[in-house]
Design a protein around this motif. Structure first.
Motif, short mmCIF file in Angstrom:
data_model
loop_
_atom_site.label_atom_id
_atom_site.label_comp_id
_atom_site.label_asym_id
_atom_site.label_seq_id
_atom_site.Cartn_x
_atom_site.Cartn_y
_atom_site.Cartn_z
N UNK A 90 0.91 -1.14 -0.06
CA UNK A 90 -0.02 -0.12 -0.14
C UNK A 90 0.82 1.28 0.01
N UNK A 91 1.26 1.63 -0.96
CA UNK A 91 2.28 2.69 -1.26
C UNK A 91 2.06 3.91 -0.78
N UNK A 92 0.84 4.29 -0.52
CA UNK A 92 0.46 5.65 0.44
C UNK A 92 0.18 5.42 1.76
N UNK A 93 0.00 4.17 2.36
CA UNK A 93 -0.32 3.98 3.54
C UNK A 93 0.62 4.06 4.54
N UNK A 94 1.15 5.18 5.09
CA UNK A 94 2.44 5.34 5.85
C UNK A 94 2.10 5.13 7.35
N UNK A 95 1.04 5.30 7.79
CA UNK A 95 0.79 5.22 9.34
C UNK A 95 -0.66 5.26 9.62
N UNK A 96 -0.84 5.00 10.71
CA UNK A 96 -2.40 5.14 11.28
C UNK A 96 -3.29 4.20 10.80
N UNK A 97 -4.57 4.62 10.51
CA UNK A 97 -5.66 3.82 9.93
C UNK A 97 -5.48 4.19 8.31
N UNK A 98 -5.81 2.91 7.70
CA UNK A 98 -6.02 3.15 6.07
C UNK A 98 -7.16 4.21 5.54
N UNK A 99 -6.60 4.65 4.56
CA UNK A 99 -7.63 5.67 3.76
C UNK A 99 -8.55 4.96 3.07
N UNK A 100 -9.77 5.42 2.58
CA UNK A 100 -10.77 4.92 1.83
C UNK A 100 -10.33 4.15 0.40
N UNK A 101 -9.24 4.60 -0.17
CA UNK A 101 -8.66 4.15 -1.31
C UNK A 101 -7.37 3.82 -1.45
N UNK A 102 -6.75 3.03 -0.64
CA UNK A 102 -5.51 2.39 -0.55
C UNK A 102 -5.43 1.29 -1.58
N UNK A 103 -6.31 0.56 -2.05
CA UNK A 103 -6.26 -0.34 -2.98
C UNK A 103 -5.81 0.49 -4.25
N UNK A 104 -6.27 1.62 -4.48
CA UNK A 104 -5.77 2.19 -5.64
C UNK A 104 -4.39 2.47 -5.85
N UNK A 105 -3.62 2.35 -5.01
CA UNK A 105 -2.16 2.68 -5.01
C UNK A 105 -1.48 1.40 -4.43
N UNK A 106 -1.91 0.01 -5.01
CA UNK A 106 -1.07 -1.04 -4.74
C UNK A 106 0.01 -1.30 -5.95
N UNK A 107 1.16 -1.80 -5.49
CA UNK A 107 2.09 -2.38 -6.50
C UNK A 107 1.59 -3.68 -7.02
N UNK A 108 1.79 -4.00 -8.02
CA UNK A 108 1.34 -5.42 -8.73
C UNK A 108 0.06 -5.29 -9.23
N UNK A 109 -0.65 -4.36 -9.11
CA UNK A 109 -2.04 -3.75 -9.69
C UNK A 109 -2.62 -2.95 -8.50
N UNK A 110 -2.96 -1.64 -8.85
CA UNK A 110 -2.83 -1.48 -10.30
C UNK A 110 -1.67 -0.63 -10.84
N UNK A 111 -0.83 -0.37 -9.96
CA UNK A 111 0.51 0.18 -10.21
C UNK A 111 1.79 -1.04 -10.47
N UNK A 112 2.34 -0.69 -11.75
CA UNK A 112 3.32 -1.59 -11.84
C UNK A 112 4.19 -2.34 -10.77
N UNK A 113 4.33 -3.63 -10.87
CA UNK A 113 5.08 -4.37 -9.70
C UNK A 113 6.50 -4.62 -10.12
N UNK A 114 6.87 -5.57 -9.54
CA UNK A 114 8.59 -6.05 -9.42
C UNK A 114 8.79 -6.82 -10.42
#
Length: 336
Positions: A90-114
């Motif tokens: 979760x590339x934008x979940x840095x601390x605390x509780x998750x935001x409502x759209x964390x899955x939109x910024x995941x590596x390996x989908x939808x962001x390019x993976x490794x």
């Protein structure tokens, strides 16, 4: 650069091809990927059963990577060229509780993976890889280890002397055994393979239950806990088995719902849930701050990942097939 591209759903549509080597923008790191590890999420994405509407095509898959920073964008201060880093799902979940759209910024989908020679990781998302681990070992941490850690520590608040049940012997589960044992807890493991149950006892588990031999495995758990149930249960199976997990957990105990190996829906019996006052929380990995704390704990307790098998970059499809058959620990792909 060379990259594996998912051009459509299905493993036959994962193709080794050429792709443009990305260039780091402000705040970004260009990482030469050393290794990646596979999670059930990666297989589900290829199979088209994991948020298929979010999957771009073509996609460079696989979220969990470890590698070396080879270039940085403007303004980068947290890392420098030569540092070894992990990706964080979760590339934008840095601390605390998750935001409502964390899955939109995941590596390996939808962001390019490794699963490519190079990948981009923002400096805020990157995590310093443990110095004591190879890239192959460190690549197993971002989902499997961190999910186990967050379930046990941040959510489960597991204390020494308490009892935790871990389902299965895949990546998350093996890390959970190692971490919970290091925390001083007693660990019970369920599996369909007696040889795997014997192996997890060597990692610290105090008991194992073969759920094929004992289909009502929750009754065996109650026998092992003087009729009370476990303090914390890590459920990786999902499906209707959640009812058995509730029965195996003590009154007001906690269930970390991690996976959906046997189904993404469940027919839940509400009365046992209500009367036992069970806490159930869905677990989708953790924030980066938890990753940083976990790596310090891994170093302190000299915990090393359990690797089932390491494949070459060209053998990526075989690695996926291995994961589909089942793994004891982690399946890893060396990239460079």
């Amino acid at each position: 650069m060379k990259a594996w591209l998912l051009k459509d759903f299905g493993l036959d549509n994962l193709v080794l091809d050429e792709a443009a080597t990305p260039e780091p923008k402000a705040g970004e790191l260009l990482v030469k990927v050393g290794a990646v590890s596979l999670n059930f999420r990666d297989k589900a994405i290829v199979d088209g059963i994991y948020e298929p509407h979010l999957v771009p095509k073509p996609l460079i898959p696989v979220s969990d990577a470890a590698g070396t920073v080879v270039a940085v964008g403007d303004g980068v201060t947290r890392f420098k060229v030569g540092d070894r880093v992990n990706s964080h799902l979760y590339s934008r979940w840095l601390d605390g509780e998750p935001g409502p759209n964390e899955p939109d910024y995941c590596f390996g989908s939808p962001l390019p993976g490794g699963l490519a020679e190079y990948m981009i990781i923002h400096e805020d998302s990157a995590v310093r890889a443990p110095d004591t681990m190879s890239d192959e070992e460190a690549s197993t941490l971002p989902i499997a280890a961190l999910t186990a850690w967050y379930s046990l520590v941040d959510y489960g608040q597991l204390q020494a002397g308490q009892t935790v049940l871990v389902q299965g012997t895949g990546g998350v589960s093996i890390f959970a055994v190692q971490l919970a044992t290091a925390l001083g807890a007693k660990v019970i493991v369920t599996s369909s393979r007696d040889e795997n149950l014997e192996a997890v006892k060597k990692l610290g588990a105090v008991a194992g239950i073969n759920y094929r031999t004992f289909p009502r495995w929750e009754e065996e758990v109650l026998k092992l806990t003087d009729g009370k149930g476990v303090d914390l249960l890590l459920d990786v199976a999902g499906g209707d088995g959640l009812n058995q997990s509730i029965a195996a957990t003590k009154a007001a105990g906690r269930i970390a719902q991690i996976g959906f190996l046997t189904g993404q829906t469940t027919k839940l019996s509400l009365m046992p849930l209500i009367f036992r006052q069970t806490n159930i929380r869905g677990i989708a990995v953790a924030p980066r701050s938890s990753f940083d704390r976990m790596n310090a704990f891994l170093n302190q307790h000299a915990i090393r990942p359990v690797l089932d098998q390491v494949y070459s970059f060209e053998e990526a499809p075989q690695a996926y097939e291995h994961l589909a058959r089942g793994a004891f620990g982690k399946v890893v792909i060396t990239v460079s």
